[in-house]
Design a protein around this motif. Sequence first.
Motif, PDB file in Angstrom:
ATOM      1  N   ARG A  98     -16.423  -3.818   9.100  1.00 10.22           N
ATOM      2  CA  ARG A  98     -16.979  -3.757   7.748  1.00 10.22           C
ATOM      3  C   ARG A  98     -16.144  -2.928   6.791  1.00 10.22           C
ATOM      4  N   SER A  99     -15.159  -2.232   7.290  1.00  5.39           N
ATOM      5  CA  SER A  99     -14.365  -1.372   6.405  1.00  5.39           C
ATOM      6  C   SER A  99     -13.007  -2.003   6.117  1.00  5.39           C
ATOM      7  N   SER A 100     -12.512  -1.695   4.956  1.00  2.74           N
ATOM      8  CA  SER A 100     -11.192  -2.174   4.572  1.00  2.74           C
ATOM      9  C   SER A 100     -10.432  -1.036   3.907  1.00  2.74           C
ATOM     10  N   THR A 101      -9.124  -1.049   4.066  1.00  2.00           N
ATOM     11  CA  THR A 101      -8.278  -0.036   3.441  1.00  2.00           C
ATOM     12  C   THR A 101      -7.076  -0.702   2.793  1.00  2.00           C
ATOM     13  N   MET A 102      -6.620  -0.104   1.726  1.00  2.00           N
ATOM     14  CA  MET A 102      -5.414  -0.561   1.047  1.00  2.00           C
ATOM     15  C   MET A 102      -4.420   0.582   1.093  1.00  2.00           C
ATOM     16  N   MET A 103      -3.323   0.356   1.784  1.00  2.00           N
ATOM     17  CA  MET A 103      -2.265   1.360   1.889  1.00  2.00           C
ATOM     18  C   MET A 103      -1.087   0.917   1.031  1.00  2.00           C
ATOM     19  N   ALA A 104      -0.522   1.871   0.325  1.00  2.00           N
ATOM     20  CA  ALA A 104       0.634   1.598  -0.519  1.00  2.00           C
ATOM     21  C   ALA A 104       1.819   2.396  -0.002  1.00  2.00           C
ATOM     22  N   ALA A 105       2.909   1.714   0.251  1.00  2.00           N
ATOM     23  CA  ALA A 105       4.156   2.407   0.557  1.00  2.00           C
ATOM     24  C   ALA A 105       4.724   2.880  -0.775  1.00  2.00           C
ATOM     25  N   VAL A 106       4.991   4.175  -0.881  1.00  2.00           N
ATOM     26  CA  VAL A 106       5.433   4.760  -2.147  1.00  2.00           C
ATOM     27  C   VAL A 106       6.702   5.580  -1.943  1.00  2.00           C
ATOM     28  N   THR A 107       7.442   5.744  -3.016  1.00  2.00           N
ATOM     29  CA  THR A 107       8.591   6.649  -3.032  1.00  2.00           C
ATOM     30  C   THR A 107       8.445   7.573  -4.231  1.00  2.00           C
ATOM     31  N   PHE A 108       8.857   8.822  -4.027  1.00  2.00           N
ATOM     32  CA  PHE A 108       8.819   9.803  -5.105  1.00  2.00           C
ATOM     33  C   PHE A 108       9.883  10.855  -4.840  1.00  2.00           C
ATOM     34  N   VAL A 109      10.146  11.664  -5.854  1.00  2.00           N
ATOM     35  CA  VAL A 109      11.124  12.742  -5.748  1.00  2.00           C
ATOM     36  C   VAL A 109      10.359  14.058  -5.710  1.00  2.00           C
ATOM     37  N   ASP A 110      10.616  14.876  -4.667  1.00  2.00           N
ATOM     38  CA  ASP A 110       9.905  16.150  -4.549  1.00  2.00           C
ATOM     39  C   ASP A 110      10.599  17.231  -5.363  1.00  2.00           C
ATOM     40  N   LEU A 111      10.086  18.461  -5.271  1.00  2.00           N
ATOM     41  CA  LEU A 111      10.631  19.566  -6.070  1.00  2.00           C
ATOM     42  C   LEU A 111      12.072  19.906  -5.699  1.00  2.00           C
ATOM     43  N   LYS A 112      12.466  19.624  -4.463  1.00  2.00           N
ATOM     44  CA  LYS A 112      13.832  19.916  -4.025  1.00  2.00           C
ATOM     45  C   LYS A 112      14.821  18.849  -4.471  1.00  2.00           C
ATOM     46  N   GLY A 113      14.318  17.725  -4.996  1.00  2.00           N
ATOM     47  CA  GLY A 113      15.180  16.638  -5.433  1.00  2.00           C
ATOM     48  C   GLY A 113      15.380  15.561  -4.387  1.00  2.00           C
ATOM     49  N   ASP A 114      14.701  15.673  -3.247  1.00  2.00           N
ATOM     50  CA  ASP A 114      14.809  14.668  -2.192  1.00  2.00           C
ATOM     51  C   ASP A 114      13.895  13.490  -2.508  1.00  2.00           C
ATOM     52  N   THR A 115      14.360  12.286  -2.191  1.00  2.00           N
ATOM     53  CA  THR A 115      13.527  11.097  -2.340  1.00  2.00           C
ATOM     54  C   THR A 115      12.727  10.905  -1.065  1.00  2.00           C
ATOM     55  N   ILE A 116      11.423  10.868  -1.192  1.00  2.00           N
ATOM     56  CA  ILE A 116      10.511  10.769  -0.061  1.00  2.00           C
ATOM     57  C   ILE A 116       9.863   9.388  -0.074  1.00  2.00           C
ATOM     58  N   ALA A 117       9.846   8.727   1.082  1.00  2.00           N
ATOM     59  CA  ALA A 117       9.161   7.441   1.246  1.00  2.00           C
ATOM     60  C   ALA A 117       8.054   7.635   2.264  1.00  2.00           C
ATOM     61  N   THR A 118       6.823   7.344   1.855  1.00  2.00           N
ATOM     62  CA  THR A 118       5.665   7.511   2.735  1.00  2.00           C
ATOM     63  C   THR A 118       4.569   6.552   2.287  1.00  2.00           C
ATOM     64  N   LYS A 119       3.381   6.685   2.872  1.00  2.00           N
ATOM     65  CA  LYS A 119       2.264   5.801   2.527  1.00  2.00           C
ATOM     66  C   LYS A 119       1.087   6.606   2.019  1.00  2.00           C
ATOM     67  N   ALA A 120       0.322   5.981   1.104  1.00  2.00           N
ATOM     68  CA  ALA A 120      -0.882   6.608   0.541  1.00  2.00           C
ATOM     69  C   ALA A 120      -1.985   5.572   0.481  1.00  2.00           C
ATOM     70  N   ARG A 121      -3.211   6.018   0.691  1.00  2.00           N
ATOM     71  CA  ARG A 121      -4.366   5.139   0.540  1.00  2.00           C
ATOM     72  C   ARG A 121      -4.689   5.067  -0.944  1.00  2.00           C
ATOM     73  N   ILE A 122      -4.902   3.841  -1.442  1.00  2.00           N
ATOM     74  CA  ILE A 122      -5.204   3.673  -2.864  1.00  2.00           C
ATOM     75  C   ILE A 122      -6.527   2.936  -3.032  1.00  2.00           C
ATOM     76  N   LEU A 123      -7.068   3.034  -4.233  1.00  2.00           N
ATOM     77  CA  LEU A 123      -8.335   2.406  -4.577  1.00  2.00           C
ATOM     78  C   LEU A 123      -8.193   0.893  -4.550  1.00  2.00           C
ATOM     79  N   HIS A 124      -9.193   0.215  -3.979  1.00  2.00           N
ATOM     80  CA  HIS A 124      -9.217  -1.238  -3.957  1.00  2.00           C
ATOM     81  C   HIS A 124     -10.657  -1.724  -3.971  1.00  2.00           C
ATOM     82  N   ILE A 125     -10.815  -2.976  -4.309  1.00  2.00           N
ATOM     83  CA  ILE A 125     -12.129  -3.609  -4.283  1.00  2.00           C
ATOM     84  C   ILE A 125     -12.145  -4.525  -3.068  1.00  2.00           C
TER      85      ILE A 125
END
Length: 133
Positions: free
Chosen positions: A46-73
Amino acid sequence: MKLHMYLLMLLAIFNLSQLNAQETTEPEYVETEATITDLDYKVRGRSSTMMAAVTFVDLKGDTIATKARILHIPLIGSLKSVGDQIDIVYQKDNPYLIKSAGDSFLQTYGLYLLIAAGIIISGYRFFKYRKNS
């Protein structure tokens, strides 16, 4: 006998106060924007999840690639698409531990709000129809 009970209670209170006195440091979080690179929709029972693979730049200037749960219907999908920017919060010490910022209330209670709205609308129509009949 009473003396033993008082001593045990005193020791218990002292030990509990020592446990509460220990400092627990909360990790420091940083808010930034991330770009969605991929979306993954999973349904389990009965449960569903939406995961998004994301990239961002942290405070040190490194590019980080990871996943986050996002809002979905459920059964429809996400309101976001690949290439969109989302706000995330990550731990300063470990930038791979992230969560999407700002969506937590809707993500937690959104389905319940939709169900409640459906019940209210259905109840209103039912009583209106019953009154007119």
